[in-house]
Write an enzyme that holds these catalytic residues in place. Structure first.
Site, mmCIF file in Angstrom:
data_model
loop_
_atom_site.group_PDB
_atom_site.id
_atom_site.type_symbol
_atom_site.label_atom_id
_atom_site.label_comp_id
_atom_site.label_asym_id
_atom_site.label_seq_id
_atom_site.Cartn_x
_atom_site.Cartn_y
_atom_site.Cartn_z
ATOM 1 N N ASP A 140 47.710 143.447 68.962
ATOM 2 C CA ASP A 140 49.141 143.321 69.189
ATOM 3 C C ASP A 140 49.533 144.801 69.512
ATOM 4 O O ASP A 140 49.593 145.455 68.303
ATOM 5 C CB ASP A 140 49.655 142.769 67.858
ATOM 6 C CG ASP A 140 49.317 141.414 67.320
ATOM 7 O OD1 ASP A 140 50.010 140.545 68.128
ATOM 8 O OD2 ASP A 140 48.381 141.030 66.638
ATOM 9 N N HIS A 252 55.219 133.668 59.158
ATOM 10 C CA HIS A 252 54.001 134.048 58.475
ATOM 11 C C HIS A 252 53.965 133.362 56.873
ATOM 12 O O HIS A 252 52.771 133.288 56.581
ATOM 13 C CB HIS A 252 53.942 135.473 58.002
ATOM 14 C CG HIS A 252 53.713 136.510 59.514
ATOM 15 N ND1 HIS A 252 54.779 136.610 60.477
ATOM 16 C CD2 HIS A 252 52.563 136.958 59.926
ATOM 17 C CE1 HIS A 252 54.217 137.314 61.349
ATOM 18 N NE2 HIS A 252 53.009 137.595 60.932
ATOM 19 N N ASP A 325 49.661 131.770 67.978
ATOM 20 C CA ASP A 325 49.796 132.595 66.976
ATOM 21 C C ASP A 325 48.551 132.509 66.247
ATOM 22 O O ASP A 325 48.029 131.444 65.967
ATOM 23 C CB ASP A 325 51.166 132.647 66.539
ATOM 24 C CG ASP A 325 51.623 134.120 65.958
ATOM 25 O OD1 ASP A 325 50.802 134.726 65.870
ATOM 26 O OD2 ASP A 325 53.147 134.267 65.802
#
Length: 605
Positions: A140, A252, A325
């Site tokens: 990332d 998350h 993800d």
């Protein structure tokens, strides 16, 4: 939906226009024939793979350590605890993973030469195996507040700063230089750019990682960055499909629900993804969010066939790699067990399964799903072909190794660092300048007290922010004093800052995500009460300005990385003029239904 949310959505939607549709057509018969020959070669590779090797090829996994074969003991212990292997080489031998993701906290990214050596070690470990294939290494590296490779590599302003700059050329430059540096270190897939349209100021997970709130402006900058990264030989990854911009929940830790209608989605969320596809994007990352208007089943988009196959593949015409993800995030784990998630993701249309919490559970679940008939081997082959096409395009099948000379010639070289400084100068935004307080003169305001929040370095930059600001002021001839007051300054800390201000000609305060109840408001208001000139710099969200209406001079840098803070000081001192324009609206603190500063607001000298 709150009134203010509706107002903002309506205002943003008014500025939006759909970007032209599907993936670009194949350019000519010759290319089509070449592609057919390449696919035939790749299918032959797939036909020789065992079922276990096929399953492995779909996974992208984290692994601790700075070396593929000789990590530190603490990293060996972490690998044994989480993955049941000691090293990256053992991970590859046991599971035949097709990809590895680098993290700073996994000690993968200490410095450029070490990263290059780790990448080479990973490739050698994989290619030394029977039927070994090169590994697609990813990270990332969004720049701004999310970047896994830090200094001495070049770090550019993040997405919202680039949105404030508004330059497609600068966005492309950041992608091209950032991509070239990643490639030199053996990282060939970057999970950037963020294509989410940040229409919700309360968004806790996207915010300044987005280019802004106008779908068309975001689409233009996404397309520019895609071309920059991919022109440098790195696969760009637009994220988080179908759009994570309007949520107040962090995926998350929870399961966000996006309440957009299908029409709102098409107008607000879809344009940047359409633009990425039109620009030839190599990979797209899914979001662990529920969008009932697109799929009423209540599943996260990562596991939704109507969203990933029905909309992304069929309606938008995308046939590149789809990566999830992280499968360790709570948003994808709330409804199904860790054994079901990877199987359902593949059934939905995903190609790469990113970072499952327990690889053995996920890997065996996919294996058993094929053996039990829930997934066909042909379905796996379809995704493996897409992954191998990407590896071939990136040159991995010809030469997966990098060189020390390539690192020295590319990573953090002066020309790149200078380009980042110039781009940053075009992003700093002057929001308020009552009475012409700025630019600050070193002759009349020599002694500057620098106070404020010092959040942890977001991306391996030097930090802390107050020190970076003070050093930049020193370079320009000011005499700064530093007092770090933190994000929640105590009464004693505020009193100390007020006392220190008595001896200063001006005060520079860095604010960080100020809320109505924030102690940072007390700090700033008491500093203002001293009568000393106070300049505030929003070092993350530009929305801070609404909470501090009495500040006479307010700048926004959109991140607290060194490159953005140094540029803000050059603007503050008048070395360069402020050129940034707000890429998001700032609403009034006392009446969130009303806009205080609209998109496009930004003062100049």
């Amino acid at each position: 939906m709150h009134t203010s949310r509706r107002t903002l959505l309506a205002a943003t939607a008014g500025a939006a226009a759909a970007v032209a549709g599907a993936a670009p057509a194949l350019a000519g018969t010759a290319k089509h024939e070449d592609d057919k020959r390449e696919d035939k070669r790749l299918r032959a590779l797939i036909s020789r793979m065992t079922l276990e090797e096929k399953v492995g090829q779909l996974f992208v996994m984290r692994v601790y350590g700075h070396s593929a074969t000789a990590p530190d003991q603490a990293d060996i212990d972490a690998n044994l605890a989480e993955i049941g292997v000691r090293t990256a080489a053992e991970l590859i031998a046991k599971y035949r993973v097709g990809g590895i993701i680098y993290f700073g906290w996994a000690h993968n990214t200490r410095e450029p030469h070490q990263i290059a050596d780790l990448s080479n070690g990973i490739q050698k470990a994989s290619l030394d195996l029977p039927r070994g294939l090169p590994v697609l290494i990813s990270t990332d590296q969004e720049h701004g507040i999310v970047a896994r490779v830090g200094t001495p590599a070049t770090l550019f302003p993040g997405a919202m700063a680039l949105g404030a700059g508004g330059s497609r050329t600068d966005a492309r430059t950041a992608g091209r230089i950032g991509g070239a540096e990643l490639r030199a270190m053996g990282i060939l897939q970057d999970y950037a750019p963020v294509a989410d349209v940040n229409v919700n100021p309360a968004n806790p997970v996207i915010g300044v990682r987005s280019f802004g709130a106008d779908p068309q402006a975001v689409a233009d900058l996404v397309a520019a960055q895609v071309k920059g990264y991919q022109g440098a030989g790195v696969a760009a990854t637009s994220k988080h499909f179908p759009g994570h911009g309007d949520t107040e929940t962090d995926s998350h830790y929870g399961f966000p629900v996006i309440e957009h209608t299908e029409a709102q989605w098409a107008e607000l969320d879809a344009p940047p993804f359409r633009a990425a596809i039109a620009a030839g994007i190599d990979s797209i990352m899914t979001a662990h969010i529920m969008v009932p208007a697109l799929d009423p089943a209540g599943d996260p988009a990562t596991l939704s066939r109507p969203i990933l196959t029905g909309i992304l593949r069929e309606r938008l015409g995308y046939d590149g790699v789809v990566v999830t993800d992280s499968l360790g995030m709570e948003g994808v784990r709330t409804k199904y067990g860790d054994d079901r998630v990877p199987v359902l993701a593949l059934k939905a249309g995903v190609d790469q399964l990113l970072n499952p919490p327990k690889l053995d559970i996920a890997w065996n679940a996919v294996l058993q799903a094929v053996r039990g008939g829930e997934l066909t081997e042909a379905r796996l082959d379809e995704s493996i072909l897409r992954v191998l096409r990407l590896k071939a395009k990136l040159g991995l099948l010809k030469d997966p190794y990098v060189t020390a000379r390539g690192v020295d010639r590319t990573v953090g070289v002066p020309a790149h660092l200078k380009a980042a400084d110039r781009v940053a100068e075009r992003t700093t935004t002057l929001l308020v300048n009552s009475g012409g307080l700025l630019p600050l003169s070193r002759r009349t305001h020599t002694k500057v007290l620098v106070v404020g929040a010092d959040p942890a370095s977001p991306s391996g930059t030097t930090g802390p922010p107050t020190t970076v600001l003070a050093n930049a002021l020193t370079e320009l001839g000011f005499t700064p004093t530093v007092l770090s007051t933190g994000t929640v300054p105590s009464a004693a800390t505020v009193a100390k800052a007020v006392a220190a201000a008595q001896d200063a000609d001006a005060v520079l305060v860095g604010t960080y995500n100020v809320t109505a109840a924030s102690a940072q408001r007390t700090l700033v208001n008491q500093l203002l009460a001293t009568g000393r000139p106070v300049v505030a710099l929003a070092i993350r969200n530009p929305y801070d300005v609404a909470q501090l209406p009495d500040v006479k001079a307010y700048l926004a840098s959109y991140s607290w990385t060194d490159v953005e803070l140094r540029a803000a000081v050059r603007v503050l001192a008048g070395r360069v003029g402020p050129r940034g324009r707000l890429p998001v609206p700032v609403q009034r603190a006392d009446d969130p239904a009303r806009v205080l500063y609209p998109v496009g607001h930004g003062l100049t000298y």
